[in-house]
Design an enzyme around this catalytic site. Structure first.
Site, short mmCIF file in Angstrom:
data_model
loop_
_atom_site.label_atom_id
_atom_site.label_comp_id
_atom_site.label_asym_id
_atom_site.label_seq_id
_atom_site.Cartn_x
_atom_site.Cartn_y
_atom_site.Cartn_z
N PRO A 275 -5.75 -1.12 -6.57
CG PRO A 275 -4.61 -2.71 -7.80
CD PRO A 275 -4.41 -1.69 -6.74
CG HIS B 201 -2.16 -0.82 1.04
ND1 HIS B 201 -3.42 -0.27 1.03
CD2 HIS B 201 -2.34 -2.14 0.84
CE1 HIS B 201 -4.32 -1.22 0.82
NE2 HIS B 201 -3.68 -2.37 0.72
CD GLU C 191 0.95 10.57 5.42
OE1 GLU C 191 1.30 10.12 6.53
OE2 GLU C 191 1.74 10.79 4.48
CG HIS D 295 -3.26 -12.58 -1.05
ND1 HIS D 295 -4.21 -12.32 -2.01
CD2 HIS D 295 -2.89 -11.38 -0.54
CE1 HIS D 295 -4.42 -11.01 -2.08
NE2 HIS D 295 -3.63 -10.42 -1.20
CB THR D 296 1.43 -17.80 0.73
OG1 THR D 296 1.60 -19.13 1.23
CG2 THR D 296 2.60 -16.95 1.16
#
Length: 405
Positions: free
Chosen positions: A223, A142, A149, A253-254
């Site tokens: 996304p 991110h 922020e 995502h594991t």
């Protein structure tokens, strides 16, 4: 404008210097003058057009056939563009921009304990929060994908900032005003991957922090959960990532978990049908419905993104194998397992293929793909995305990571 390059093959280094006019803005680096060259590091961009930089390639394999054909001393080798292309396609390579003020071990003189302090902070906090490593990996994505922020809408459920603040506080006590928050975030995420059994990733340091950010840009750039595979590919391509890069990053995502409200529509009302998502494994569907009720509850339950046994907090390729069995939790995760632009990559990672061709079901596996190695490469690329540099009025070293200085 010509770029500077150094090619590293084992301990063979070929280098020549040029200039760059690339510009960047976030996941900040500090670049001033080129002095000592290093043969290790990661992706980066120079801000000033008059700044010499050096690129190197660290090969992830040994091309014995190429080495066998070399009969002269390494220092006198002249590699043609054709041979360089061959090296890039025959061996696992990482392109690494370096400068004297953006390099591996940047803090060795000014704050020698910097990286060990970051590592100690993570380990101590991991004891009481086993989800922290996964949160730090997500935080890096991110933070690097767009300058924003933590109160920007897409970041409201992003955790890990407390670990960044804790590491910053310890570093300010040890060496005030030296280590940037941007470097802390990269180092914490790097250590998180390693702590969970993932690859050991070498990253350069020397970034600077941004003086400004954009909440609206975060909302429009990151996304969303409902993004399609083509939409996701386009979003990543806009940042310079390939489709394979995207799949490798989604492999993070594991580890980690998702709130029920981020995927419960797949259980009860997929695309307005009042039915479940047909791509979801029926056994998983029944399991998830016992955890995630149709009507939202507070607190919202969470579910592991990797449904593999004993793999909830392990950084491995189990996540991709689960996708092939219809056990993806998020819609985008399951979608990449069947879409024609990504399915072969997912199958390759699921098979942990390192050479040759193999098959997973009726999908031909892409040869020479290894999830751990590919993820390490893309991690470095992500951490170097649109970097800020020294000599830029929008760059600084924050004393408090939560406050723009």
């Amino acid at each position: 404008m010509p770029m500077g390059y150094g090619w590293v093959l084992g301990d063979i280094i070929f280098s020549w210097v040029g200039t760059s006019n690339d510009k960047g803005s976030v996941c900040q680096d500090r670049t001033k003058n080129l002095r000592n060259l290093s043969s290790m590091g990661g992706h980066g961009r120079a801000q000033r057009s008059d700044l010499p930089i050096v690129y190197s390639i660290t090969l992830g394999c040994v091309c014995l056939s190429i080495l066998a054909s070399v009969s002269m001393k390494c220092a006198k080798l002249m590699l043609t563009a054709a041979v360089l292309t061959l090296l890039g396609t025959s061996c696992l390579a990482v392109i690494v921009p370096l400068s004297s003020s953006f390099r591996v071990g940047f803090y060795n003189q000014t704050c020698p304990a910097a990286e060990s302090i970051v590592r100690s902070t993570l380990i101590s906090r991991f004891q009481s929060d086993i989800r922290l490593p996964a949160r730090l990996i997500r935080l890096l994505f991110h933070e690097c994908f767009v300058t924003a922020e933590k109160d920007a809408a897409p970041n409201l459920n992003v955790a890990g900032y407390d670990a960044v603040d804790a590491a910053k506080s310890a570093l300010e006590n040890a060496c005030p005003g030296v280590v940037s928050c941007a470097d802390i975030e990269v180092l914490l995420a790097r250590e998180a991957v390693s702590l969970l059994g993932g690859p050991n990733i070498t990253v350069p340091t020397g970034r600077l922090d941004a003086r400004s950010s954009s909440a609206s840009l975060a909302a429009s750039t990151l996304p969303g959960l409902g993004t399609s595979v083509p939409g996701m590919i386009a979003a990543f391509a806009a940042k310079g990532f390939t489709t394979q890069d995207m799949v490798a990053l989604l492999g993070a995502h594991t580890v980690g978990a998702a709130f029920c409200n981020s995927f419960s529509y797949r259980l009860y009302n997929f695309k307005g049908t009042n039915q479940s998502d047909p791509s979801m494994n029926s056994i998983l569907l029944g399991k998830l419905r016992t955890v995630c009720p149709r009507s939202p509850v507070n607190p919202d339950p969470t579910v592991a993104l990797d449904q593999g046994n004993n793999s909830i907090n392990a950084f491995d390729s189990s996540f991709f194998r689960e996708l092939l069995n219809g056990n993806g939790i998020l819609e985008i995760d399951q979608a990449i397992a069947v879409h024609n632009q990504t399915a072969a990559i997912v199958a390759a990672y699921a098979a942990n293929s390192t050479s040759g061709n193999s098959t997973a079901g009726n999908i031909t596996v892409v040869p020479s793909l290894n999830f751990g190695s590919n993820f390490a490469q893309v991690f470095v690329k992500l951490s170097m995305l649109d970097v800020l540099t020294g000599g830029n009025s929008s760059a600084t070293i924050r004393k408090n990571c939560a406050i723009i200085s």
